[in-house]
Design an enzyme around this catalytic site. Structure first.
Site, PDB file in Angstrom:
ATOM      1  CD  GLU A 199      -2.913  -1.142   0.139  1.00 26.13           C
ATOM      2  OE1 GLU A 199      -3.121  -0.061  -0.450  1.00 26.13           O
ATOM      3  OE2 GLU A 199      -3.483  -2.199  -0.167  1.00 26.13           O
TER       4      GLU A 199
ATOM      5  CB  CYS B 247      -2.215   6.950   1.173  1.00 28.85           C
ATOM      6  SG  CYS B 247      -1.085   6.216   2.336  1.00 28.85           S
TER       7      CYS B 247
END
Lengths: 472, 472, 472, 472
Positions: free
Chosen positions: C247, C281
């Site tokens: 990720e 993110c």
């Protein structure tokens, strides 16, 4: 808490017609409640219809919270509810406690499934006619549900209608059995403390005539009935366009192959045969044992049966207690006597004492005898011999019923054969047909029912698919 | 048809580097083709990238029609392709025909799965943060795929990369094995007759150096490799951000319990041990037989093995023929000799004649011997005794590999135990590990691979999920 | 509680290398802990391996109970954990509280999914070769998992590795970020109170060198990493045969069409742009607004941004506080300055004060500028104009990253086009890319990642399918 | 081919009661066949029951081959069957050809679905009571099916019962409409050439009295009826314990929002309104157009309607031809006249000529008029105005029917609102309710039906789930 009021669309109401609830073990009054009348039902229906849209639009986390909240409140009232249930039904306390546990589990599973209503999404471009189009299929709540519950699991079988209704987004009106309405009325008091929209649940004990409106009134979009075959199939005839689920009876059979763990088969079969005096839809009624192990089976089965402790349902150590009422005990007595007169033998038990009927083992029965052919709903088990496994399967199938069957065998081919050929809703390998956990699909074929319960399955039967054809 | 051209993005091209394809049975030339060079590969890549979007947007009925068309063309060329495959690989014709049938089936399954790409659709309102929102998850093709196929199923293992690529909507560049490129180049000629967009398939035999670009070039979004572990794991290291599937080797084992149908176990194990001279990833290499039935097993296994007919692969009656080349036959010979020197016994066969190696039965082997520890990829089977079923499972697991395992037993508990504890990709009950049908998931754990093939599974590994969060 | 011990396989251990954890807002010590050394890691690995089988065999109700218990304990420590998290990370308390809520939800979802591990069951008789056979595919836990979590969601992104590992039946060793290890170490103290087998969880802050063993040690069967692209892709290279989920970062974009609810788009984008100073993110980094509504958008965006309240993270009313450390704040400052020197304009903010960086609006940026091209991980948003919707999609795609994208539009064709063509893991319609609920699939394409998290998805990535071929 | 024999359990039999099939366009005899009598039906039932087990045990590849074979034979007889269908039904040839194509597709989809009967497999260990147990749910064929098909899609609506029955593994007795039995009897001649076990299909035109046995005879386990609501709901009442699917009528509505592509809406609505003279369950009967685009819609709708070419159904260029018989044409005439007398206006058409009724546009209708309230099954469309989208949805819902609805709009919120609130089985966005492809779920709510067709869905409604509880 001597008077349990009706629960009518968010209000606790006293009725005009009093209903006494009696402990079948000692004939003492447990508590009073009321029979609902037409006016109460009408009020519940109108309220139910008026919250259909609100229920449909509840986001899943709110349904989850409500159902979890109910589960938590039952947990907090575990002892009280167990004792109430044992008292009204004569169910031994250890089994009553188990039922409360299962009701909690049913609400928990429903809370989780409320977030997981199935959908289908697929391309429509399998031919040029569907190019550029896709399909979404979602399930929508049908609307007002009618639930009719039996006396033998007064709480959990009502919960198997209430919890899925809420999870699906439907209001529901629940009619408990006249003999055992208290657990469900108590549940209503708990539900009322949650955020469930008022009107989404009513609990109304009724006489059969009033109850009939649950079948015929077209404002109900779904009827979920657990009870006897005669009543159930007649309901199907009169249900009009509404959807219907019928959980009816059976004369569940067990096959014990020579390839089985015999001790396991015996232990499980004794429990499955006599728990709550056999007043269970999937109670072990017929046992077919391969001839090579028949004598050994009979002997140990008898000795385990002899160890069962009879007594007061409210006593923790009681294994078997009264039947629900004397008329049922009398019926069982008559059936046993009739069988004996036709050539059957009683290997153990066979006697009645008021509402109590002894755990009873019969053999040399024939399929025409009532103890085999009909649902006995009493603590009577017949044990017969078979030669080949195929013959045993045919014996189980030679019945009007088809709910569940148990097969004890460690041989793969036998289990596969049984699953392929047994005409039942569920084949339980290496356990009794009495096995049920609350998230598994449950229901019968042939005379034993129509449709399936088990939380996820019940939810779907309370919903209607709707297709959206959309652009890609 | 003496020269098979390269198939470069819709064009048939003659290369500069000639490649002779030899029949290993008689050492005769089957046909010539070429080794692709960097320029061919570059052309194929550029063309492949340029049709990515067109492939992505193909409606499913067009993918279906293309894949069905290919299947139909193979069917029409069944004899020709069977013979070509038998000649280039030395695979007996009866097995070559089976492989053509399977390739057809692989395309048919892919055509159907192209219409059934999975999706997920669910509510996001499990908390208040997601209220009013729903999720759609669809799978999109990753883009250009590189496929590398082995010699042993020259057609169907290439098809297991090509068919899923098309079904998923991906262009693919396929590198067949250098020893057996002809079936796949022939297939290219069939595919070229269909409506598949030009550039969506290239078939390029290459040397390893050129082939290495399939691994390292980032324009490929997926690498699907079938071959040896050493090569495969090194590829994984160098594959960068692309997705990868590795179908590597194994030393597949079989357990024969005393509860098994022994005759079935023997018949299946002989076939699984010697088909195509054991040059099969899931060939039966190790057989563990319960001691109570060991002698009977050995005796009959030997007599069935003795009946195998060796000969020309193009002869319909041949059961076993040459290995792919002499160096492999020599390798097998060395491993067998090495085992014998360490104490193993040869019960049957054990000799080499040029590229031919006899069907061989060994016993008294140990797990350290190469015939057990490594993938033998030859017609050699070791048969050993075990006492308890748990021990047999441990023996299978005591290996670096874990592809498939066979378990012969009719005892449920043994099958359940095997499925729970065997460290493999697939447990085949009452059949050999060599069992494979083309729509089942296929692939290994431990040293045997990474990811799964089998049409539906291969398609998914060539796609990428994309989420849409949308309003209710 | 000034010293947080390491949590090594069920033991709380003091290390030799002290690690100070500092509140970035006031530079004060929050608490001390330790950096784990090789010996601690080795102990954790050995213990983890030794409970693999026990974890695999845990019935689902026990996994459910453990995960529910953890959720309950976090709920009971909600305030304490929120404050600890806010202090170690500088995350404003209102967001810290939200993260605690989400961590609870992640455990709850995992508890439910532990009972619902997917399976596949289908017939193998699609050809005669499979007649009489069926396939069961079950997923088995891979074994010991390594998890590496980042500083920005110190608790919930660790939980997104721990909870799925437990639900799947895997032991896990979790390395929290060095700057923010306290929340996860506190969590370890809660987990230790549950029935989770000792050894199934270790929490070890480490330096990068020690941490590298999580990547290269083959006893780990799965690595789940959340962090930066450079580190992540290098890990993939070195991970050997283990499975991996990455990720990584992104430069998430938003499209605001003229068919959008503009006020909604502004409100959501301001929140998505500046929450936790953009250290997310999927923080809103690039906004593309259709020219017809551009001026209106800018104006209101500025005024809402101006309303954000900066201050102490532990103050309930604070909207924006310090960045994680001064070097990051400096980096953002440099990037902004560099952009301005290349022609970009600062419409709002743009200044640094120690670890604090103002919420900043830029325009006239180009895709080459670091504020656009790289992941800024700071409170800086660029807002640019577009003409056609297709152009806006192309602008979003013109990036190395592809995590999530937001699209504000009520026009169906635009949403459909965006979903078809945006190269990202998730398209969020009518909300910002910052949208995430914990049960949805989450992960990026291109440089942004490999594989998916989101409880159900993470569980599957920590499991391996195994096929059983069985008789019908 | 002047006489079409009955198809009774694998035999072609001439009956005693002759049935003339007339072309409604020219009143000429198409061909003769027979009305089946009680003896024929009894023979078919006995044969059907006797092949139930054989059908149940057919492996999926055999069902696949049979269904593919039928599809291939229809393809080979495409022209002949199209003309026969056009002649018996008066359906214009272009639509007749389309129906043949769809029948082929229905068989192909069924062949593929025969291999993909759904199953469920899950753990039962959600509580300690289920520890060590798992559940397999498979679907088994119910047994003999009765199918009753209508005149308007004489082939494909029969195929929607026959193909799923075979795919599910059920024998079926199909009663075609008396006016249009020939296509289905021709199909029987094709099916007879395949490997379908004899007795698994009978095709019997019958009078209603004989047909009634399909409803009441308990040897049928499933009734699938397509026809009128009055007949259907009465059947449900009399069907006893058998399962039932009802595909009844509707008065399908279309909403045209101002956010729609108006030209698309007009083009599609003209086709949906007048195809086969509106004798389609999902024909466009009511169109609601937002007032802002109403005039434009009406004008162009009229001009497109004026372009429709009336004529001989066997003429390739014919758009609209006769209705099925004069009594139906008369009924439509009466309904139109009645509406006009109550204040409605005819904007176009409105006249009858024998069996032909002109394509007709009405406005100023009210919901009480038969042209709106009942299913007109004729080429009559009413077009009315609405103000708000919510109002339009309410107008569609204000009806006893709920089959499908079309919604033309590019606004997401409108489509979402429509899907949430329209009380129908299917919402078709940006197309007419007349849209149907053969693999999508199809069926109505309210008065329009019970259950779903569409191959996969029909298959499931012809099967019964059976649970296996098994050891882990």
């Amino acid at each position: 808490m001597n008077f349990f009021p009706l629960y009518v669309a968010g209000e606790f109401i006293e009725g005009d017609i009093q209903l006494e609830v009696i402990n079948p073990f000692n004939n003492q009054l447990v508590a009073n409640t009321y029979l609902a009348e037409k006016k109460h039902l009408e009020k519940a229906i109108i309220a139910g219809k008026s919250v259909e849209k609100e229920m449909q639009l509840l986001p899943s986390y709110k349904k989850y919270q409500i159902l979890q909240h109910i589960a938590k409140l039952i947990q907090e009232n575990h002892i009280k509810m167990s004792e109430l249930l044992a008292a009204e039904s004569g169910k031994p306390l250890k089994y009553a406690k188990g039922e409360i546990d299962r009701a909690i589990q049913t609400f928990i599973v429903a809370s989780e499934e409320a977030k997981r209503i199935p959908t289908d999404y697929f391309s429509l471009d399998w031919t040029a006619a569907g190019e550029g189009k896709e399909a979404l299929v979602k399930y929508f709540p049908v609307g007002l549900v009618a639930g009719i519950a039996p006396f033998n699991f007064p709480l959990n079988l009502a919960v198997h209608k209430i919890a899925p209704a809420i999870a699906a987004g439907n209001p529901i009106i629940l009619k408990p059995a006249r003999s055992t309405p208290l657990s469900t009325l108590f549940l209503a008091q708990l539900v009322d403390q949650t955020a469930l929209p008022k009107g989404a649940l009513s609990v109304l004990p009724m006489d059969r005539e009033s109850g009939n409106q649950l079948v015929t009134d077209m404002r109900f979009k779904k009827l979920s009935f657990t009870g006897s075959p005669e009543v159930g199939w007649e309901m199907k005839r009169n249900a009009g366009s509404k959807k219907i689920t019928l959980e009816l009876g059976g004369n569940a059979g067990v096959i014990v192959s020579e390839h089985a763990d015999i001790d396991l088969a015996i232990k499980k079969s004794v429990a499955g045969g006599y728990a709550y005096s056999g007043q269970v839809c999937i109670h072990v009624q017929r046992i077919y044992v391969q001839e090579t192990v028949f004598d050994r089976f009979i002997e140990k089965f008898k000795s385990l049966t002899a160890e069962l402790k009879a007594g007061d349902p409210l006593d923790e150590s009681t294994d078997i207690s009264s039947m629900i009422d004397e008329s049922n005990a009398l019926r069982v007595e008559n059936w046993v006597n009739e069988a004996v007169m036709s050539g059957a033998k009683v290997l153990f038990g066979g006697k009645r004492n008021g509402t109590y009927f002894e755990p009873t083992i019969m053999t040399d029965t024939t399929k025409e005898m009532k103890v085999c052919a009909l649902e006995i709903f009493g603590p009577v088990v017949s044990i017969e011999k078979f030669k080949t496994f195929e013959e045993a399967v045919a014996l189980i199938n030679d019945s009007d019923y088809g709910l569940q069957a148990g097969v004890f065998s460690n041989n793969i081919k036998e289990i596969n054969y049984a699953f392929q050929h047994l005409e039942v809703g569920g084949v339980v390998s290496n356990d009794v047909p009495t096995f049920r956990v609350d998230h598994m699909p449950y229901g019968g074929v042939k005379n034993s029912g129509f449709g399936r319960e088990g939380v996820k399955y019940a939810i779907l039967e309370m919903m209607e698919p709707k297709l959206l054809v959309k652009d890609l």
